[in-house]
Write a protein that holds these residues in place. Structure first.
Motif, PDB file in Angstrom:
ATOM      1  N   GLY A 166     -10.950  -1.882  -3.500  1.00 10.62           N
ATOM      2  CA  GLY A 166      -9.651  -2.095  -4.145  1.00 10.62           C
ATOM      3  C   GLY A 166      -8.790  -3.087  -3.378  1.00 10.62           C
ATOM      4  N   ARG A 167      -7.576  -3.328  -3.939  1.00 15.59           N
ATOM      5  CA  ARG A 167      -6.644  -4.269  -3.337  1.00 15.59           C
ATOM      6  C   ARG A 167      -5.280  -3.603  -3.179  1.00 15.59           C
ATOM      7  NH1 ARG A 167      -8.913  -7.179  -7.627  1.00 15.59           N
ATOM      8  NH2 ARG A 167      -6.943  -6.903  -8.756  1.00 15.59           N
ATOM      9  N   PRO A 168      -4.492  -4.014  -2.202  1.00 17.04           N
ATOM     10  CA  PRO A 168      -3.165  -3.404  -2.011  1.00 17.04           C
ATOM     11  C   PRO A 168      -2.252  -3.593  -3.211  1.00 17.04           C
ATOM     12  CG  PRO A 168      -3.829  -4.647  -0.067  1.00 17.04           C
ATOM     13  CD  PRO A 168      -4.825  -4.966  -1.122  1.00 17.04           C
ATOM     14  N   GLU A 169      -2.445  -4.639  -4.001  1.00 16.84           N
ATOM     15  CA  GLU A 169      -1.537  -4.899  -5.131  1.00 16.84           C
ATOM     16  C   GLU A 169      -1.967  -4.170  -6.414  1.00 16.84           C
ATOM     17  OE1 GLU A 169      -4.428  -8.460  -4.820  1.00 16.84           O
ATOM     18  OE2 GLU A 169      -3.304  -7.118  -3.477  1.00 16.84           O
ATOM     19  N   THR A 199       1.296   4.615 -10.498  1.00 12.57           N
ATOM     20  CA  THR A 199       0.887   4.715  -9.101  1.00 12.57           C
ATOM     21  C   THR A 199       0.470   3.347  -8.602  1.00 12.57           C
ATOM     22  OG1 THR A 199      -1.347   5.319  -9.823  1.00 12.57           O
ATOM     23  CG2 THR A 199       0.138   7.119  -9.275  1.00 12.57           C
ATOM     24  N   GLY A 200       0.554   3.175  -7.287  1.00  9.53           N
ATOM     25  CA  GLY A 200       0.176   1.911  -6.677  1.00  9.53           C
ATOM     26  C   GLY A 200       1.355   0.965  -6.566  1.00  9.53           C
ATOM     27  N   ARG A 611      -9.681  -0.723   4.875  1.00  6.10           N
ATOM     28  CA  ARG A 611      -9.655  -1.444   3.603  1.00  6.10           C
ATOM     29  C   ARG A 611     -10.542  -2.684   3.683  1.00  6.10           C
ATOM     30  NH1 ARG A 611      -6.768  -0.587  -0.766  1.00  6.10           N
ATOM     31  NH2 ARG A 611      -5.166   1.036  -0.759  1.00  6.10           N
ATOM     32  N   ILE A 612     -11.501  -2.767   2.762  1.00  2.00           N
ATOM     33  CA  ILE A 612     -12.418  -3.901   2.754  1.00  2.00           C
ATOM     34  C   ILE A 612     -11.677  -5.201   2.464  1.00  2.00           C
ATOM     35  CG2 ILE A 612     -14.421  -4.880   1.561  1.00  2.00           C
ATOM     36  CD1 ILE A 612     -15.416  -2.071   1.079  1.00  2.00           C
ATOM     37  N   SER A 613     -10.615  -5.124   1.651  1.00  3.58           N
ATOM     38  CA  SER A 613      -9.896  -6.343   1.268  1.00  3.58           C
ATOM     39  C   SER A 613      -9.269  -7.042   2.470  1.00  3.58           C
ATOM     40  CB  SER A 613      -8.810  -6.010   0.245  1.00  3.58           C
ATOM     41  OG  SER A 613      -7.891  -5.063   0.776  1.00  3.58           O
TER      42      SER A 613
END
Length: 676
Positions: A166-169, A199-200, A611-613
């Motif tokens: 996933g991504r933070p945004e 969410t997010g 986090r992989i991103s």
């Protein structure tokens, strides 16, 4: 392992007994002051060691590689927003990092999702059980963190790390049903509680949403509702039986998925209380049968009106001594008649107790949707018959004035085999009845007959209401078990519920049952042939399926599909709807990547959530018990596992040498004592 082990020549009890005897002898020697007792003690010790069989164990070992276990989450939510590509990139990086470590191998396990969601910890436990604990150097999980079986694991001997996709945004919107009753009364307003949650990294300006509401796949109604708080939604059920209500939100630009923007609620429409008015014209054995049937159902409110003292009876007993209160006939038959779901006339005949205007009101009640059941006795054939009243306009059969007093066994007609009131009744040697009122059924449906195919049970629809005529008052014989009895309770129960418009007893009906693999579509009909059923899928596509008769009056077809959503069915003038699976599967309930669910397990093993991103970490070896995470790296613990290839047992000394040494020591002790 290498070392000295013992293989006694004699049993251990004998060896311990010998030791005790030697200690006792040495004790006596010391007590007597013998100068050679130390040499004697050494000689005895050498003898005991020889008897215990000491050998040197020598093992030939081969070092084993350490194993880094990698569990890959391949649930449907991992297919969102490029997460699958992130996983493959991370796997390629891990393979390179593990290959650079000495004596270390990578083992990859892939886990999907089932009906209960993502069960990643179960897959981890199963894979770990196949790896020796002494070789497990670390566990790495590639997931979005939405795991539905997260919980404490048995103690891991190595660190556990979570590499988060996933991504933070990322952000997502979902629709939640907070509260929905399983049952409700058709026509009455009920309040369902919904909630819309974002969410997010939610963008601004999304304080409200357009909620779409539809019932049984019909036209949608759109209302604007707030986001982030509980929303009471008033709903009215349109009919009895299963009502399917769907709530949906439009998919917003940028959100991860629209699969969780819908919810389906199935509410069964039931009557609040079934009110039944039983009017008995004369006390007789069958009266108790009707009472027992109606009182056995806790959902039935029964008002029983029995005529015990007709007007022509003149016995001089004051009325005040016969009853405590006057029966409210006007209130029941004029003012509150519409409150009853069913009126039963049990062997009733006209005696002037119920005026013509009351019976006219009963006819109106039927026309407007009420139900009347006539259980006829000899009274129906006489001059005082209820047929010779305003009720004649709704009754389905004309009495011929003849009553047959003979034994006969009731039978089900061909039409009755297809009608839900009488279809499938337990067949057998039913007991006989002994009275039948002959009638001519000028309309309606004859579903049961008596002797010479005379109508016994006639059903009819009048206006919006229903009428039934049972041309005998001997159903109670089955209740008493005469000549084996018969399905009396089942027949009368079905009859009463058909008249009260129970959906499961409709002659012409279309319905579907959903299971995990598709829909079983059922069409009931009195016709011998029906058309194909049209199925409209959740995506709007339609297909036509031919129906096959599986039982008299029952036509079925199966639609194999796993696509969740609402399916609309249409055959002729009949329509129905069925919901298959949840509108939003559990796997898509929450889709924003988060390590919160796995954080406790990770901390317990000194691991990390990464986090992989933000870039892939390096892989290092760290000693057991130390923190396995640092800036830009995560660690695994070397296990130094070995495999034993060969074991050799070498005696410490030859037996003759041990015996010679023991003898020499004992002899030395004796000589020392002799010189003294």
């Amino acid at each position: 392992m290498n070392g000295v082990i013992f293989s006694p020549i004699v049993p251990w009890p004998v060896l311990w007994g010998t030791l005790g005897l030697i200690v006792a002898i040495l004790g006596v020697a010391v007590w007597r002051g013998l100068a050679g007792w130390p040499l004697r003690a050494l000689g005895a010790g050498v003898l005991l060691v020889a008897l215990s069989g000491p050998v040197l164990r020598q093992e030939q070992r081969t070092p084993l590689s350490d194993i880094v276990l990698t569990v890959v989450d391949e649930s449907p939510s991992q297919g969102l927003a490029g997460r699958a590509a992130q996983v493959e990139t991370a796997l390629a990086h891990l393979r390179g990092e593990v290959a650079a470590l000495p004596d270390t191998e990578l083992r990859v396990v892939r886990s999907g999702a089932g009906e209960d969601g993502t069960l990643l910890m179960g897959a981890l436990s199963a894979a770990r059980a196949e790896i020796p604990g002494g070789r497990l150097a670390g566990v790495i999980v590639l997931t979005d963190g939405q795991v539905h079986d997260a919980g404490p694991l048995s103690e891991l001997p190595a660190p556990l790390h979570v590499l988060l996709t996933g991504r933070p945004e990322d952000w997502d919107r979902r629709l939640i049903v907070r509260n929905a009753p399983p049952f409700a009364i058709p026509g009455e307003e009920i309040a369902l509680v919904l909630r819309i949650e974002d969410t997010g990294a939610v963008p601004g300006g999304l304080a409200r949403a357009d909620l779409r509401i539809s019932a049984d796949g019909g036209e949608e109604k759109v209302v604007s509702v707030p986001v982030g708080r509980d929303i009471p939604v008033p709903v009215r059920l349109g009919h009895a039986g299963q009502n399917i209500i769907r709530f949906a939100l439009p998919e917003m630009p940028g959100e991860l998925t629209g699969r969780n923007n819908a919810a389906v609620v199935q509410i069964n429409g039931v009557r609040d209380r079934l009110r039944v008015l039983l009017v008995s014209g004369v006390p007789h054995p069958g009266e108790r049968t009707w009472r027992n049937l109606l009182k056995s159902d806790s959902a039935v409110d029964l008002v029983h009106f029995t005529i015990l003292r007709p007007p022509e009876k003149q016995d001089g007993v004051p009325v005040t001594e016969l009853s405590l209160i006057a029966f409210p006939t006007r209130e029941l038959f004029m003012e509150k008649i519409d409150e009853f779901d069913l009126i039963i006339f049990d062997r009733y005949r006209r005696r002037g107790i119920l005026p013509e205007s009351y019976l006219e009101n009963v006819s109106r009640y039927v026309e407007e949707g009420g139900a009347v059941l006539v259980s006829a006795g000899p009274d129906y054939a006489g001059a005082e018959s209820i047929y010779r009243s305003p009720l004649a306009s709704v009754l389905p059969a004309i009495p011929t004035a003849r009553v047959r007093q003979e034994g006969f066994r009731p039978g089900v007609t061909d039409l009755g085999q297809r009608h839900p009131v009488t279809s499938g009744l337990k067949q057998g040697q039913w007991g006989r009845w002994f009275r039948l009122v002959e009638v001519d059924a000028d309309r309606g449906q004859v579903v049961m007959t008596g002797p010479d195919a005379q109508p016994l049970l006639v059903l009819d629809r009048v206006g919006a209401g229903r009428v039934a005529l049972l041309a005998s008052d001997h159903a109670w014989l089955w209740d008493r078990g005469f000549e084996g009895g018969g399905p009396q309770m089942e027949l009368l129960r079905r009859l009463a519920h058909w008249m009260m418009k129970e959906p499961d007893l409709e002659e012409e009906a279309l319905s579907a049952r959903a299971d995990g693999t598709g829909l079983q579509i059922i069409r009931r009909s009195l016709s011998r042939a029906v058309g194909a059923v049209e199925v409209i899928r959740p995506d709007g596509e339609s297909q036509s399926l031919p129906l096959e008769e599986t039982a008299p009056g029952v036509f079925e077809v199966r639609l194999d599909t796993t696509e969740p959503g609402i399916y609309r069915l249409r055959e002729g003038d009949l329509e129905a709807a069925a919901a298959l699976g949840p509108a939003a599967p559990r796997e898509f309930a929450e889709v924003v990547a988060s390590g919160a669910a796995l954080e406790p397990v990770v901390k317990a093993t000194r691991g990390a959530v990464w986090r992989i991103s933000g870039g892939m970490p390096d892989l290092r070896q760290v000693r057991s018990g130390r923190s396995a995470v640092g800036r830009g790296w995560i660690g695994v613990t070397p296990r130094d596992a070995m495999q034993v290839q060969d074991v050799r047992l070498v005696p410490l000394a030859p037996a003759w040498a041990m015996l010679l040494l023991a003898a020499g020591l004992i002899l030395g002790g004796w000589l020392r004592e002799g010189r003294r």
